[in-house]
Design a protein around this motif. Structure first.
Motif, PDB file in Angstrom:
ATOM      1  N   VAL A  88       0.936  -1.229  -0.010  1.00  0.00           N
ATOM      2  CA  VAL A  88       0.087   0.008  -0.301  1.00  0.00           C
ATOM      3  C   VAL A  88       0.825   1.300  -0.060  1.00  0.00           C
ATOM      4  N   VAL A  89       1.958   1.097   0.789  1.00  0.00           N
ATOM      5  CA  VAL A  89       2.887   2.514   0.847  1.00  0.00           C
ATOM      6  C   VAL A  89       3.539   2.559  -0.484  1.00  0.00           C
ATOM      7  N   SER A  90       3.824   1.450  -0.987  1.00  0.00           N
ATOM      8  CA  SER A  90       4.724   1.680  -2.209  1.00  0.00           C
ATOM      9  C   SER A  90       3.880   2.072  -3.374  1.00  0.00           C
ATOM     10  N   PHE A  91       2.734   1.770  -3.344  1.00  0.00           N
ATOM     11  CA  PHE A  91       1.631   2.169  -4.256  1.00  0.00           C
ATOM     12  C   PHE A  91       1.473   3.654  -4.216  1.00  0.00           C
ATOM     13  N   TYR A  92       1.167   4.084  -2.951  1.00  0.00           N
ATOM     14  CA  TYR A  92       0.950   5.709  -2.557  1.00  0.00           C
ATOM     15  C   TYR A  92       2.110   6.167  -3.199  1.00  0.00           C
ATOM     16  N   ARG A  93       3.310   5.704  -2.930  1.00  0.00           N
ATOM     17  CA  ARG A  93       4.545   6.635  -3.344  1.00  0.00           C
ATOM     18  C   ARG A  93       4.732   6.281  -4.929  1.00  0.00           C
ATOM     19  N   TYR A  95       2.313   6.259  -7.067  1.00  0.00           N
ATOM     20  CA  TYR A  95       1.209   7.194  -7.375  1.00  0.00           C
ATOM     21  C   TYR A  95       1.855   8.711  -7.408  1.00  0.00           C
ATOM     22  N   GLY A  96       2.282   8.872  -6.329  1.00  0.00           N
ATOM     23  CA  GLY A  96       2.769  10.490  -5.910  1.00  0.00           C
ATOM     24  C   GLY A  96       3.846  10.743  -6.818  1.00  0.00           C
ATOM     25  N   GLU A  97       4.700   9.868  -7.315  1.00  0.00           N
ATOM     26  CA  GLU A  97       6.014   9.811  -8.158  1.00  0.00           C
ATOM     27  C   GLU A  97       5.387  10.114  -9.751  1.00  0.00           C
ATOM     28  N   ASP A 101      -1.771   5.249 -11.944  1.00  0.00           N
ATOM     29  CA  ASP A 101      -1.829   3.835 -11.303  1.00  0.00           C
ATOM     30  C   ASP A 101      -2.201   2.917 -12.705  1.00  0.00           C
TER      31      ASP A 101
END
Lengths: 113, 804
Positions: A88-93, A95-97, A101
C-alpha cells in the motif's frame, strides 16, 4: 462442508487473479489481499474442518481441531499484513511519483534493459 | 610423500607470485617461477627407470568419497611421457619468457599465475585416473588458455581469440563430460583403469557409439581437429611463449592424450577407427594446405600445428586396428601407435623451437609478416640455424628426428591398405594417398617458413625496427630444443626404449605385457621400401611447388571469405547474440500482466497435469464434515463481498468490501474452532482497513484504463482456470494424504514437553520459535521499508525545493 469451502477458496483465488491481472494498480493490491485470504482458508481446509473444540487442552476433551494448520495460518496472517502494508505504501509512493496507477505506463523503457 | 600432491605444486606456488612480483621488482619474476617446472621435471624423470620395466605408480587423494570422486595420480608410460613434456618444455618456455616479456612493461604477476595454473591443470589431465577430476582439469586448461590468449586484453583481436578458443573448447569439454557419464554408466566406474578392464562388457551397449562421439568431440575441439581447428589460428594473439607452450606442445595435445588413453576402451569400434583416422587425416591435409596461404609467421605455425596434430590423431586412430588383427602379419599394424607417440615427441621439440624463433623474429624486427621479412640469415645466424633444423625436421628430412617419424607414419598409412575389416579393403588406399599429398604441402610450408624469412633479399626498410640477433638468454631454449631434434635422429632407439615403448604399452593395454615386448626398431636406412620412394616423391614435388609458389599461391583467393569456417563461426555468434536478444524481447514485455500470465498459466498446467498424471485427484465424500448452517451463511456473505470488491465503482466501496471479506474469514475461523486465528484476523483486518483509509486520500479512483473486452475475457479465463485448479487441489488435498499428519505429535507432547495448554500458541513460540522470531524480523523489515518509502519522498522533495 469442505466442498463448500473448496468453492469459496476457488472463488477467492479467481477474483484475486482477475484483479491482479488488471491494469489499475489499486485493483492489483486489492487482489493480493484476496489472494492471502484464499491461501489461509486453503491451508485450513487441507487440514480438515472437523474437531469439536478449539485446540486448547482441557479435561475430558479429546476431539480437538487440527492445531498445525492454525499455527501456520497465524504466521501467514501476520506476514501478509506486513506485505499488504508495504504494498500500500509503495503504491502511495508510486502514485505520488508518477501520477498514474496505470500499469501499462509503468513498464520502464529501453534504457533499463 | 603422495606424489598426487605434486600436481598442485604449480598452482600453490602461484599464490606467492603476486607477492614476489610486488616486493622484488628488480629481479624478473620468471626466475622464481622457473624453479617449479625444473623441480617437477627432475622429480618426474625419476619415474622413467621404473616405467621402463612396465611398473605403474598410483597415488590417491580423496575428494568426494561419497560420490567415488578422487584425485588419483596414475603414472604409467603415457602419463610420465606427458608429464615430462609439460614440465620440460614448461621450464624452457619460462626461461624464454624471462627474456621475451619485459619486466617493466608487462604484468608479469598475471602472466605467471595463469601459466602455473595451466601447468597444474595439464599435469592433472595426464595423471588423473578418475574421469571426473580429469574433466575438472580439462576445463581448467580451457580457462587458463582463455586468460593467456587474452593476456594483452586491451587488444580487440586478443579478446576475440580468447573468447573463440574458450567457447569451442568448453563446448567440447561439456560434450566430453557427457561421454564420461555414459562411460561410467556402462562401465560402472569413474576410474579409467577399471573402465578399460570393463571394456568388453560395454561393447554393443546402446550408449557405446554415443559415448565415442561425445568423447571425440572433446578431443577434437581441444586438439584443434577439423572443423574445430578455427580457434587455434586466432589463439596466436597470445604472447609467443604461450603459443609455444599451450598451443603447440602441451594443451592441444590433451586431445591426443585422451584418444590414446581411451584407445583400449574403444578400439573394438568401427566408428572409433573411422572417425579418429579419417578426421585426423582430413585435418592433416587441410592444415598443411592452408598453411601455405598464410602470411603471418605464427599463423603458418598454427596451421602447421593443426596439420601435425591431425597426423598424430590419424596414427592413433590407425593404432586401434592392431586390436582386430592377430597372429601372422599383425606386426605391421603395430607401427601406428609407436609412430604416433614418437612423432608427438618430435613435434613438441621442433614446433616448440620454431615458435620460439617466430617470437624472436617478431621481437627483433617488430613484424611477423612474412612478406616484409627476408634475408635475415646473416643478421640472425643462430636463429636461422634453429629455424632450419626445426623446419627440416617438420618437412621430414634427414638427419632430423622428423624424418624418422615421417617414415613410420607412411608405413602405418600403407599398412591400412592391407587391413580387411570395416570396408578398409576398398577405402584403405585413400589413406596413403592423402597422407602423401599432405606431406608434400608440409614440405612446402616448412621451406616457405624458413627460407622466406631468412633467405632472399634483405628488406630492412620495410621493417619497423632494425633487426639484430636475439640476446643470449632468449636463444638458450630454442637451441636446446633444436639440439634435441638432431640428437633424436642419431639415438632414436634409446628414446624409443625410454619414452615411446612404455607409452605404447600404456596406450595399447592388452596387446603387450612389457615395454620390451614392443618389437620395433627404428633405423634411418631401411632399404628401398615404398616409404622411401614416397619420401623421394615428396621432396621432388614439394621442391617444385616451393619454387613456383609465387605463381599458384593466388589460387587460394578463389575461395570466397564468406564460405569459410570462420565466417560460419562469426555468423553463429551474431545469430546467437541478436537472435537471443530478439527472443527475450519477445516475451520480456515489461508489463506485470504478461509476467503474471506466464506464471499463472504454468501453475495451472503443471498442477492439473500432475493431478491427472499421478491420478491424484480423489474426493472422499465420507471424510467431509457435516454442513454447518453458520458456515453456509458465512460462505454466501463472503462471496457477495468478493463480488463487491470486483464490481465496486468507487475506491471506498472496494476497500470496505475487502474489509468485509476479511471479517468473514475471521468468522470462518470462529466457526472452525480457531479462536486465536479469529482474534488475530480481526485485529489485523481492522488495522489493514485503517491503513487503506489513511492512504485513501492519496489514492486514485478505481479506473479500468481502457481495458478492452478482449483483455478482460482473457483475464477472466486465466482467473477461472486458477480458481478451478485451486478448488481441485483443496478437495484432493483434503481427501488423500501421502503421509500422516504430524498434528498428533503436538497434541500428545504439548503438555509433557512444553508444559502448555494452548497447542497453537505453544507450536508458535516453542516448537517453531525460530520461525516466529524471523516472522518478527520480516515485520521489522517491512516497517523499515514503509517508513523509508514515506521519508525518502519528503527528503527528495526538500532537496529539489532547495535547488530551485
Amino acid at each position: 462442508m469442505e466442498f463448500i469451502m473448496a468453492i469459496v477458496i476457488g472463488v477467492l483465488f479467481m477474483a484475486a487473479v482477475y484483479l491482479i491481472l488488471s491494469r489499475s494498480l489499486l485493483r492489483v493490491i486489492l487482489g493480493t489481499g484476496l489472494l492471502s485470504h484464499g491461501a489461509h482458508l486453503l491451508i485450513l481446509t487441507m487440514g480438515g474442518l472437523g474437531g469439536t473444540s478449539p485446540p486448547v487442552l482441557a479435561d475430558g476433551i479429546t476431539d480437538y481441531a487440527d492445531p498445525l494448520p492454525q499455527a501456520l495460518i497465524l504466521t501467514a496472517i501476520v506476514i501478509s499484513f506486513g506485505v499488504t502494508a508495504f504494498i500500500v505504501v509503495s503504491f502511495y509512493r508510486t502514485y505520488g511519483e508518477h501520477g498514474t496507477d496505470n500499469m501499462n505506463l509503468m513498464k520502464g523503457n529501453d534504457e533499463h534493459d | 610423500m603422495e606424489f598426487v600432491w605434486f600436481i598442485f605444486l604449480p598452482i600453490l606456488a602461484a599464490i606467492l607470485i603476486p607477492f614476489l612480483y610486488k616486493t622484488i621488482r628488480n629481479v624478473h619474476t620468471g626466475w622464481f617461477v622457473l624453479v617449479i617446472p625444473v623441480l617437477l621435471f627432475i622429480y618426474y624423470a625419476r619415474f622413467v627407470k621404473g616405467i621402463l620395466n612396465g611398473e605403474v605408480h598410483i597415488s590417491e587423494l580423496p575428494w568426494i568419497p561419497s560420490l567415488d570422486i578422487s584425485f588419483t595420480a596414475y603414472m604409467d608410460g603415457l602419463s610420465v611421457l606427458f608429464s615430462l613434456l609439460i614440465t620440460g618444455i614448461g621450464a624452457l618456455v619460462v626461461l624464454y619468457s624471462i627474456f621475451y616479456l619485459d619486466k617493466k612493461r608487462e604484468k608479469l604477476n598475471n602472466f605467471y599465475v595463469y601459466l602455473l595454473m595451466f601447468m597444474t591443470a595439464m599435469l592433472g589431465i595426464v595423471q588423473s585416473d578418475n574421469v571426473i577430476s580429469l574433466y575438472l582439469f580439462w576445463e581448467l586448461t580451457s580457462i587458463s588458455s582463455f586468460l593467456l590468449i587474452g593476456y594483452w586484453f586491451t587488444k580487440d583481436r586478443s579478446r576475440f581469440g580468447a573468447l573463440k578458443s574458450m567457447l569451442i573448447t568448453v563446448f567440447g569439454g561439456l560434450m566430453m563430460l557427457g561421454g564420461f557419464v555414459l562411460l561410467s554408466i556402462m562401465g560402472d566406474s569413474y576410474s579409467i583403469r577399471e573402465l578399460i578392464a570393463n571394456a568388453p562388457q560395454m561393447v554393443g551397449h546402446e550408449y557405446f557409439t554415443l559415448a565415442i562421439v561425445l568423447i571425440l568431440l572433446g578431443a577434437f575441439t581441444k586438439s584443434a581437429q577439423f572443423p574445430f581447428y578455427i580457434w587455434l589460428p586466432d589463439a596466436m594473439e597470445a604472447p609467443t611463449p604461450v603459443s609455444a607452450y599451450l598451443h603447440s606442445a602441451t594443451m592441444v595435445k590433451a586431445g591426443l592424450y585422451l584418444v590414446a588413453r581411451f584407445t583400449p576402451v574403444f578400439a573394438s569400434s568401427e566408428v572409433w577407427i573411422w572417425l579418429v583416422t579419417g578426421i585426423g587425416l582430413l585435418t592433416l591435409f587441410w592444415g598443411s594446405f592452408f598453411a601455405v596461404k598464410q602470411t603471418d609467421l605464427k599463423a603458418i605455425l598454427a596451421f602447421s600445428t593443426v596439420s601435425q596434430l591431425g597426423l598424430i590423431m590419424s596414427l592413433f586412430g590407425a593404432s586401434a586396428v592392431a586390436y582386430h588383427v592377430s597372429g601372422e602379419g599383425s606386426a605391421i599394424f603395430k607401427f601406428a601407435a609407436f609412430a604416433g607417440i614418437f612423432h608427438l615427441i618430435n613435434h613438441a621439440m621442433f614446433k616448440g623451437s620454431l615458435f620460439m624463433v617466430a617470437g624472436i623474429v617478431d621481437h627483433e624486427t617488430g613484424t611477423r609478416d612474412i612478406r616484409k621479412l627476408g634475408g635475415l640469415m646473416s643478421i640472425m645466424p643462430v636463429s636461422f640455424t634453429v629455424a632450419f633444423i626445426g623446419s627440416m625436421s617438420m618437412a621430414g628430412l634427414p638427419p632430423f628426428g622428423g624424418f624418422l617419424s615421417k617414415e613410420l607414419f607412411l608405413t602405418s598409412m600403407l599398412s591400412l591398405n592391407e587391413f580387411n575389416l570395416f570396408n578398409f579393403d576398398t577405402w584403405g588406399i585413400v589413406f596413403p594417398i592423402v597422407a602423401w599429398i599432405a606431406s608434400v604441402f608440409t614440405f612446402v610450408y616448412s621451406f616457405y617458413f624458413v627460407f622466406n624469412t631468412f633467405a632472399g633479399k634483405k628488406k630492412e626498410q620495410a621493417l619497423p625496427q632494425k633487426p639484430q640477433e636475439a640476446p643470449f638468454g632468449m636463444l638458450i631454449s630454442p637451441v636446446i630444443l633444436a639440439a634435441i631434434v638432431v640428437v633424436i635422429f642419431f639415438i632414436p632407439n634409446l628414446v624409443a626404449k625410454a619414452f615411446v615403448k612404455p607409452a605404447v604399452v600404456a596406450m595399447q593395454t592388452g596387446l603387450y605385457e612389457n615395454p620390451s615386448d614392443v618389437a620395433i626398431h627404428i633405423s634411418a636406412w631401411h632399404g628401398w621400401t615404398p616409404e622411401l620412394f614416397m619420401t623421394l616423391g615428396i621432396i621432388g614435388v614439394g621442391f617444385l611447388l616451393f619454387i613456383t609458389m609465387a605463381r599458384w599461391q593466388k589460387l587460394y583467393d578463389v575461395q570466397p571469405q564468406y564460405l569459410s569456417l570462420n565466417a560460419l563461426y562469426d555468423s553463429m555468434m551474431m545469430f546467437g547474440e541478436t537472435g537471443m536478444n530478439r527472443l527475450s524481447r519477445f516475451y520480456m514485455t515489461g508489463l506485470l500482466r504478461s509476467y503474471l500470465m506466464y506464471m499463472f498459466f504454468f501453475i495451472v498446467t503443471i498442477t492439473t497435469a500432475a493431478l491427472f498424471i499421478q491420478d491424484a485427484f480423489k474426493v472422499d465424500m465420507d471424510s467431509f464434515s457435516p454442513v454447518n448452517a453458520y458456515g453456509f451463511l458465512t460462505a454466501i456473505i463472503i462471496i457477495v463481498a468478493i463480488c463487491m470488491v470486483i464490481f465496486a465503482k468507487t475506491r471506498l466501496a472496494a476497500i470496505i468490501a475487502l474489509g468485509g471479506v476479511g471479517y468473514s474469514v475471521a468468522l470462518f475461523f470462529v466457526i472452525y474452532k480457531a479462536p486465536d486465528l479469529a482474534l488475530t484476523q480481526l485485529v489485523i483486518e481492522t488495522v489493514s482497513v485503517a491503513l487503506f483509509l489513511l492512504a485513501f486520500r492519496y489514492l486514485p479512483e478505481v479506473k479500468r484504463h481502457g481495458e478492452t473486452r478482449k483483455i478482460r475475457v482473457g483475464n477472466f479465463i486465466i482467473a477461472a482456470a486458477v480458481g478451478v485448479t485451486v478448488t481441485l487441489i483443496a478437495l484432493s488435498a483434503h481427501s488423500q494424504k501421502l503421509i500422516p499428519s504430524i498434528s498428533q505429535y503436538y497434541k500428545d507432547t504439548v503438555f509433557t514437553e512444553a508444559a502448555g495448554g494452548n497447542i497453537v500458541n505453544v507450536i508458535l513460540v516453542d516448537y517453531r520459535g525460530f520461525d516466529t522470531l524471523f516472522e518478527i524480523a520480516v515485520l521489522g523489515i517491512a516497517a523499515i521499508g514503509v517508513y523509508s518509502m514515506v521519508k525518502l519522498r519528503l527528503s527528495r522533495k526538500e532537496k529539489s525545493d532547495e535547488s530551485k
